[in-house]
Design a protein around this motif. Structure first.
Motif, mmCIF file in Angstrom:
data_model
loop_
_atom_site.group_PDB
_atom_site.id
_atom_site.type_symbol
_atom_site.label_atom_id
_atom_site.label_comp_id
_atom_site.label_asym_id
_atom_site.label_seq_id
_atom_site.Cartn_x
_atom_site.Cartn_y
_atom_site.Cartn_z
ATOM 1 N N ASP A 272 -7.297 -1.667 0.113
ATOM 2 C CA ASP A 272 -7.762 -0.761 1.164
ATOM 3 C C ASP A 272 -7.705 -1.415 2.541
ATOM 4 O O ASP A 272 -7.912 -0.753 3.552
ATOM 5 C CB ASP A 272 -9.176 -0.258 0.875
ATOM 6 N N ASP A 273 -7.407 -2.719 2.574
ATOM 7 C CA ASP A 273 -7.305 -3.440 3.843
ATOM 8 C C ASP A 273 -5.869 -3.892 4.038
ATOM 9 O O ASP A 273 -5.377 -4.736 3.278
ATOM 10 C CB ASP A 273 -8.250 -4.646 3.830
ATOM 11 N N PRO A 274 -5.159 -3.353 5.031
ATOM 12 C CA PRO A 274 -3.755 -3.739 5.227
ATOM 13 C C PRO A 274 -3.567 -5.193 5.632
ATOM 14 O O PRO A 274 -2.440 -5.693 5.615
ATOM 15 C CB PRO A 274 -3.283 -2.797 6.334
ATOM 16 N N ALA A 275 -4.643 -5.874 5.993
ATOM 17 C CA ALA A 275 -4.535 -7.287 6.364
ATOM 18 C C ALA A 275 -4.903 -8.210 5.205
ATOM 19 O O ALA A 275 -4.818 -9.435 5.328
ATOM 20 C CB ALA A 275 -5.435 -7.577 7.565
ATOM 21 N N ALA A 276 -5.315 -7.636 4.068
ATOM 22 C CA ALA A 276 -5.731 -8.458 2.933
ATOM 23 C C ALA A 276 -4.508 -9.121 2.294
ATOM 24 O O ALA A 276 -3.528 -8.441 1.984
ATOM 25 C CB ALA A 276 -6.459 -7.602 1.911
ATOM 26 N N PRO A 277 -4.539 -10.430 2.088
ATOM 27 C CA PRO A 277 -3.394 -11.104 1.465
ATOM 28 C C PRO A 277 -3.334 -10.815 -0.036
ATOM 29 O O PRO A 277 -4.362 -10.571 -0.678
ATOM 30 C CB PRO A 277 -3.670 -12.592 1.732
ATOM 31 N N ILE A 278 -2.139 -10.854 -0.591
ATOM 32 C CA ILE A 278 -1.942 -10.651 -2.023
ATOM 33 C C ILE A 278 -1.814 -12.024 -2.690
ATOM 34 O O ILE A 278 -0.951 -12.814 -2.299
ATOM 35 C CB ILE A 278 -0.687 -9.813 -2.308
ATOM 36 N N LEU B 139 3.386 5.701 -5.824
ATOM 37 C CA LEU B 139 3.757 5.515 -7.233
ATOM 38 C C LEU B 139 2.537 5.078 -8.051
ATOM 39 O O LEU B 139 2.465 3.941 -8.529
ATOM 40 C CB LEU B 139 4.871 4.477 -7.355
ATOM 41 N N PRO B 140 1.556 5.942 -8.233
ATOM 42 C CA PRO B 140 0.345 5.539 -8.959
ATOM 43 C C PRO B 140 0.593 5.222 -10.435
ATOM 44 O O PRO B 140 -0.261 4.601 -11.090
ATOM 45 C CB PRO B 140 -0.570 6.764 -8.801
ATOM 46 N N HIS B 141 1.740 5.634 -10.970
ATOM 47 C CA HIS B 141 2.056 5.390 -12.383
ATOM 48 C C HIS B 141 2.702 4.025 -12.611
ATOM 49 O O HIS B 141 2.960 3.656 -13.766
ATOM 50 C CB HIS B 141 3.007 6.475 -12.889
ATOM 51 N N VAL B 142 2.963 3.275 -11.539
ATOM 52 C CA VAL B 142 3.713 2.018 -11.637
ATOM 53 C C VAL B 142 2.781 0.823 -11.481
ATOM 54 O O VAL B 142 1.825 0.858 -10.698
ATOM 55 C CB VAL B 142 4.811 1.976 -10.550
ATOM 56 N N LYS B 143 3.064 -0.259 -12.231
ATOM 57 C CA LYS B 143 2.345 -1.522 -12.061
ATOM 58 C C LYS B 143 3.135 -2.402 -11.089
ATOM 59 O O LYS B 143 4.365 -2.402 -11.096
ATOM 60 C CB LYS B 143 2.174 -2.232 -13.402
ATOM 61 N N PHE B 144 2.402 -3.172 -10.284
ATOM 62 C CA PHE B 144 3.012 -3.993 -9.242
ATOM 63 C C PHE B 144 2.617 -5.456 -9.447
ATOM 64 O O PHE B 144 1.425 -5.773 -9.492
ATOM 65 C CB PHE B 144 2.581 -3.510 -7.859
ATOM 66 N N THR B 145 3.620 -6.326 -9.563
ATOM 67 C CA THR B 145 3.363 -7.737 -9.861
ATOM 68 C C THR B 145 4.054 -8.642 -8.857
ATOM 69 O O THR B 145 5.272 -8.544 -8.636
ATOM 70 C CB THR B 145 3.841 -8.096 -11.281
ATOM 71 N N ASN B 146 3.265 -9.515 -8.260
ATOM 72 C CA ASN B 146 3.761 -10.541 -7.352
ATOM 73 C C ASN B 146 4.059 -11.799 -8.160
ATOM 74 O O ASN B 146 3.192 -12.293 -8.900
ATOM 75 C CB ASN B 146 2.682 -10.840 -6.292
ATOM 76 N N ILE C 275 0.842 -1.198 0.000
ATOM 77 C CA ILE C 275 0.000 0.000 0.000
ATOM 78 C C ILE C 275 0.880 1.252 0.000
ATOM 79 O O ILE C 275 0.614 2.215 -0.744
ATOM 80 C CB ILE C 275 -0.947 -0.006 1.218
ATOM 81 N N HIS C 276 1.921 1.234 0.816
ATOM 82 C CA HIS C 276 2.851 2.371 0.894
ATOM 83 C C HIS C 276 3.420 2.684 -0.488
ATOM 84 O O HIS C 276 3.451 3.844 -0.917
ATOM 85 C CB HIS C 276 3.970 2.023 1.878
ATOM 86 N N ALA D 122 2.547 -7.227 10.454
ATOM 87 C CA ALA D 122 2.905 -6.241 9.434
ATOM 88 C C ALA D 122 1.999 -5.013 9.463
ATOM 89 O O ALA D 122 2.346 -3.976 8.901
ATOM 90 C CB ALA D 122 2.864 -6.879 8.044
ATOM 91 N N THR D 123 0.852 -5.112 10.119
ATOM 92 C CA THR D 123 -0.065 -3.967 10.180
ATOM 93 C C THR D 123 0.268 -3.019 11.334
ATOM 94 O O THR D 123 -0.358 -1.965 11.450
ATOM 95 C CB THR D 123 -1.518 -4.449 10.339
ATOM 96 N N ILE D 124 1.228 -3.364 12.175
ATOM 97 C CA ILE D 124 1.536 -2.565 13.366
ATOM 98 C C ILE D 124 2.564 -1.487 13.032
ATOM 99 O O ILE D 124 3.685 -1.792 12.604
ATOM 100 C CB ILE D 124 2.056 -3.471 14.508
#
Length: 541
Positions: free
Chosen positions: A333-339, A305-312, A299-300, A444-446
């Motif tokens: 929008d949920d910091p606990a949501a898994p990718i 970087l809204p112009h960048v694509k992010f791939t796992n 999320i950070h 990781a949410t702390i």
């Protein structure tokens, strides 16, 4: 027919001879420069006796010389074996003894290690030693050096090859302490690179990072994703790896268009605020592989970087670089949501199977298996381990195999696969089955936690495994383990809360940059005497 890796590089060199191919701290080489150097070294390797299938051990950190050596070994129809120059002597000796190289190539940075390996290993003493650059050290006798390479013809070797030919051996950690050599073929790497170039849109003029060390399979994509397309490869100096602000500066200065690393690097950069708003204007994509990236860190990055694509990307060395992918469509929008780890790359197949070897129902946790074009040939000269890990593919009778990853996963109703954790991280404590990855995701949410890792220590007691957490804090944060536990208790039930805590200055990392959980288990949470504590203290500094 699928080309060989060095043939794909040669085509790029012919098409883009004046394009920059490689940018290091001290050199900027064009494709023509690189092609000439590769051809000369390949000819010399054959001249000193290398035959088809011989192994070439490369003792060199990321450098132009090392990448030339890798391509030259392939061109000479040999296998390259990168040896981490940070290895303890004993481990380097075990790798050299296992692969029995015809030639060992080294640079100045590896001189002390080479000296020690040759002194300890009759196999190394029998190998031909080649010096790739820098001041020649006292010690071993070298059969050739840079001047001998320069005297060779720069005409390409024309040796016919088969895509099923072995390309390299990558040694990974073995559970017994003996490194395992994963044998990868040209065709497996080419299949992934071809897909990745297509999907990521890599083209001439792109500038790719080279973050991973050369013995780690992520570097294979860095090198061949760049050097088969006319793009530029920018190896990241080892001195910057643990300096988030300097890594960000490297991306800016080199105007990178693609970044690929292990997640801990992205997490570290996010936690220390190294990424500015609208930073890296030329960056098009960020990719990660090797561990789960904490969602708050993603999320950070995505917010800035809204112009960048992010791939796992997901995949073990045994399945060649990566086997699945998921490009995150919108900022979570949920910091606990898994990718998710997503869907298979082209030519790959993923299976989530239950304990009976049948497909797990959507949403149910099962064992993850990989089949398809990326599968490694197996483990170097270890048929027993190969047979145990590479088993008949589910639902087939044609002899095809699948790899037992040792990971747990679940298939979503949308067809996306989610990584759950290692099978050996699903533990039983006080009668409850617990996935340690879920605890890490909640940690990781702390705010204020820079890094954290959860391990289990089985002490044979009635309650089962003891859950332990090691963590580091961001600068300026003063927070006790009791306070962290109270925050964690808002997300997890009491039985999932760690019973032991260790506040460290830095979490230990293995050679690939991942958090070294074995070290935590064996040296932080099971130490029983003062000397062990002193050892841990030294290792953490």
């Amino acid at each position: 027919m699928t080309q060989l890796l060095h043939e794909k590089f040669e085509l790029a060199a012919k098409r883009y001879p004046l394009n920059t191919a490689l940018v290091t701290e001290t050199e900027r080489l064009t494709y023509a420069d690189l092609h000439t150097a590769v051809n000369r070294l390949a000819r010399l390797l054959r001249e000193v006796g290398c035959q088809d299938g011989d192994r070439i051990a490369i003792l060199a950190p990321k450098s132009a010389e090392a990448i030339i050596a890798m391509l030259a070994a392939l061109n000479a129809r040999c296998l390259y074996v990168p040896v981490d120059t940070q290895n303890p002597v004993d481990r380097a000796v075990r790798i050299v003894d296992a692969c029995r190289p015809r030639v060992i190539l080294a640079t100045a940075a590896a001189a002390p290690l080479l000296d020690a390996v040759v002194a300890a290993s009759p196999v190394a003493q029998a190998a031909t030693l080649g010096w790739l650059g820098g001041e020649v050290p006292k010690g071993p006798t070298f059969s050739f050096g840079p001047s001998d390479v320069a005297s060779q013809s720069d005409a390409p070797l024309r040796l016919p090859g088969d895509p099923e030919r072995r390309a390299h051996i990558l040694f990974t950690s073995g559970s017994t302490g003996q490194p395992k050599g994963v044998v990868i073929q040209h065709a497996s790497v080419c299949t992934f690179v071809d897909w990745a170039v297509d999907y990521f849109g890599i083209a001439a003029g792109d500038r790719l990072s080279g973050h991973a060390p050369l013995h780690f399979d992520l570097s294979t994509f860095d090198i061949f994703g760049a050097l088969t397309t006319g793009a530029e490869l920018h190896p990241v100096p080892q001195s910057l790896i643990v300096l988030p602000a300097n890594l960000a500066g490297f991306i800016r200065e080199h105007e990178l268009t693609q970044w690929f690393s292990v997640p801990s690097v992205l997490n570290y950069m996010a936690r220390l605020g190294a990424v500015r708003e609208y930073d890296f204007p030329l960056l098009k994509r960020v990719m990660w592989c090797g561990e789960a990236l904490p969602t708050p860190s993603l999320i950070h990055w995505m917010q800035r970087l809204p112009h960048v694509k992010f791939t796992n990307l997901y995949g073990p060395t045994e399945a060649t670089i990566a086997s699945s992918y998921h490009t995150v469509p919108v900022c979570p929008d949920d910091p606990a949501a898994p990718i998710p780890i997503g869907v298979p790359c082209r030519g790959e197949r993923l299976y989530v199977l239950d304990d009976n070897g049948l497909p797990a129902a959507p949403g149910e946790i099962g064992h993850l298996f990989i089949a398809g074009a990326g599968l490694a040939e197996g483990y170097w000269e270890d048929p027993e381990k190969t047979k145990a890990a590479f088993i008949p593919e589910y639902g087939t009778s044609d002899g095809s195999l699948m790899y037992r990853t040792g990971d747990l996963a679940r298939m979503g109703a949308d067809g996306l696969v989610h990584f759950v954790g290692r099978a050996d991280t699903q533990i039983k404590s006080r009668g409850h089955r617990i996935e340690l990855g879920e605890i890490e995701a909640s940690l990781a949410t702390i705010d204020g936690l820079k890094e954290s890792a959860v391990v289990a220590v089985d002490e044979g007691g009635f309650e089962g495994a003891v859950i332990c957490c090691a963590y580091t804090l961001t600068d300026g944060t003063a927070m006790s383990s009791r306070e962290i536990r109270m925050l964690l208790a808002k997300r997890l039930p009491p039985y999932m809360l760690p019973a032991r805590w260790a506040a460290l200055d830095v979490l230990p990392k293995n050679a690939n940059g991942k958090i070294d959980k074995r070290f935590l288990r064996e040296n932080v949470f099971t130490q029983t005497d003062a000397p062990a504590a002193a050892k841990v203290s030294a290792a953490m500094s």
